[in-house]
Design an enzyme around this catalytic site. Structure first.
Site, PDB file in Angstrom:
ATOM      1  N   GLU A  99      25.762  -8.143  -6.845  1.00  0.00           N
ATOM      2  CA  GLU A  99      25.150  -8.265  -8.334  1.00  0.00           C
ATOM      3  C   GLU A  99      26.638  -7.652  -9.528  1.00  0.00           C
ATOM      4  O   GLU A  99      26.481  -6.779  -9.279  1.00  0.00           O
ATOM      5  CB  GLU A  99      24.052  -6.811  -8.620  1.00  0.00           C
ATOM      6  CG  GLU A  99      22.697  -7.114  -8.112  1.00  0.00           C
ATOM      7  CD  GLU A  99      21.746  -6.475  -8.654  1.00  0.00           C
ATOM      8  OE1 GLU A  99      21.031  -6.911  -9.314  1.00  0.00           O
ATOM      9  OE2 GLU A  99      21.300  -4.672  -8.543  1.00  0.00           O
ATOM     10  N   HIS A 112      21.498  -0.262  -4.481  1.00  0.00           N
ATOM     11  CA  HIS A 112      22.093  -0.756  -5.746  1.00  0.00           C
ATOM     12  C   HIS A 112      22.892   0.128  -6.660  1.00  0.00           C
ATOM     13  O   HIS A 112      23.566   1.057  -5.734  1.00  0.00           O
ATOM     14  CB  HIS A 112      20.685  -0.298  -7.126  1.00  0.00           C
ATOM     15  CG  HIS A 112      20.421  -1.493  -7.757  1.00  0.00           C
ATOM     16  ND1 HIS A 112      20.861  -0.321  -9.183  1.00  0.00           N
ATOM     17  CD2 HIS A 112      20.105  -2.558  -8.208  1.00  0.00           C
ATOM     18  CE1 HIS A 112      20.826  -1.803  -9.792  1.00  0.00           C
ATOM     19  NE2 HIS A 112      19.954  -2.195  -9.451  1.00  0.00           N
TER      20      HIS A 112
HETATM   21  C1  PEP Z   1      19.321  -4.617 -11.690  1.00  0.00           C
HETATM   22  O1  PEP Z   1      18.335  -4.038 -12.163  1.00  0.00           O
HETATM   23  O2  PEP Z   1      19.440  -4.833 -10.382  1.00  0.00           O
HETATM   24  C2  PEP Z   1      19.583  -5.898 -12.943  1.00  0.00           C
HETATM   25  C3  PEP Z   1      19.983  -7.010 -12.457  1.00  0.00           C
HETATM   26  O3  PEP Z   1      18.937  -5.338 -13.955  1.00  0.00           O
HETATM   27  P1  PEP Z   1      19.149  -6.644 -15.372  1.00  0.00           P
HETATM   28  O4  PEP Z   1      18.114  -7.872 -14.885  1.00  0.00           O
HETATM   29  O5  PEP Z   1      18.809  -5.551 -16.101  1.00  0.00           O
HETATM   30  O6  PEP Z   1      20.388  -6.936 -15.623  1.00  0.00           O
END
Ligand code: PEP
Length: 261
Positions: free
Chosen positions: A174, A102
């Protein structure tokens, strides 16, 4: 081959084991009220280590339609590694998923792509599925080099895995600038990178592997933007942070397929 979407809620550093039990119960009731169909999307909660046993007990005991998993794992199997948790310990708690790499682990704990690849491998070796995270920071996005940057991350993270393991893996794209900021990548931004990741997997591991691997988008996913994001051909799910702490909101995200039905 149809890929079942995976909607995973990453609770991060939130909720003790008592609160965790409450949220899981509330989520299960809400999904039942909404007539959730598990064949249309998988729902998972990715919880703090101390919540795992309670979450396992309630989901298994009440036969709830949920999977659970952990937010990190050690590359070590045992020994003098104070504070670490081994993959076998997580497997013993019947975790299905373990998030590795992450962006918060990369940023605050200096995790590298090579380490993340090793973590993905120990997760598979223990019989679970890694959710392997990647994504660029804002400066890289602004420079327009995000696709090559993310493919570089993915190349190294997948290097220790066999084609069979990659096919069974989950990759979460992400963009760091969209995590917890309310700033969402457009569905086209998500598709651009998720499609490029699948293209890389096809080149490196073969077409069948690329067809099978599930690729999630993550970054400020909410009930009001999930349908468009999930409408993209190479997006097979979402990794959800903040919105997964609200049962009603997360249930709507899990049931994106029913929107407008
Ligand atoms: C995450 O922590 O992987 C994430 C996508 O957080 P958020 O949805 O709050 O942006």
């Amino acid at each position: 081959m149809a890929r079942t979407p995976l909607m995973a809620g990453n609770w991060k550093l939130n909720l003790n084991h008592v609160e965790a039990t409450g949220l899981v119960q509330k989520l299960a009731w809400t999904l039942k009220d909404f007539r959730y169909d598990q064949t249309k999307s998988e729902a998972a909660v990715i919880v703090p280590f101390t919540d795992l046993r309670s979450v396992q007990t309630i989901i298994e005991g009440d036969k709830l339609p949920l999977f659970w998993g952990a937010q990190d794992v050690s590359v070590h199997a045992s020994g003098a590694f104070t504070g670490e948790i081994a993959a076998d310990m997580l497997a013993k708690l019947n975790c299905s998923y373990v998030v590795v790499g992450h962006s918060e682990r990369r940023e605050y704990h200096g995790e590298t792509d090579a380490l993340i690849g090793q973590k993905a491998k120990v997760v598979f070796d223990a019989g679970m599925t890694p959710i392997i995270c990647c994504g660029e920071v804002l400066e890289i996005r602004k420079a327009g080099t995000h696709v090559e940057y993310v493919l570089g991350q993915i190349k190294e993270c997948l290097a220790p895995l066999t084609a069979e393991q990659v096919a069974a893996a989950v990759i979460a794209y992400e963009p760091v600038w969209a995590i917890g900021t309310g700033e969402v990548a457009t569905p086209q931004d998500a598709q651009e990178v998720c499609g490029a990741i699948r293209g890389y997997v096809a080149e490196a591991f073969g077409e069948a592997t690329a067809e099978a691997v599930r690729i999630q988008y993550g970054g400020s996913v909410k009930a009001n933007n999930v349908v468009e994001i999930m409408g993209q051909p190479d997006v097979d799910g979402a990794l959800v942070g903040g919105a997964s702490l609200n049962a009603d909101e997360f249930a709507k995200i899990v049931m994106f397929y029913a929107a407008g039905a």
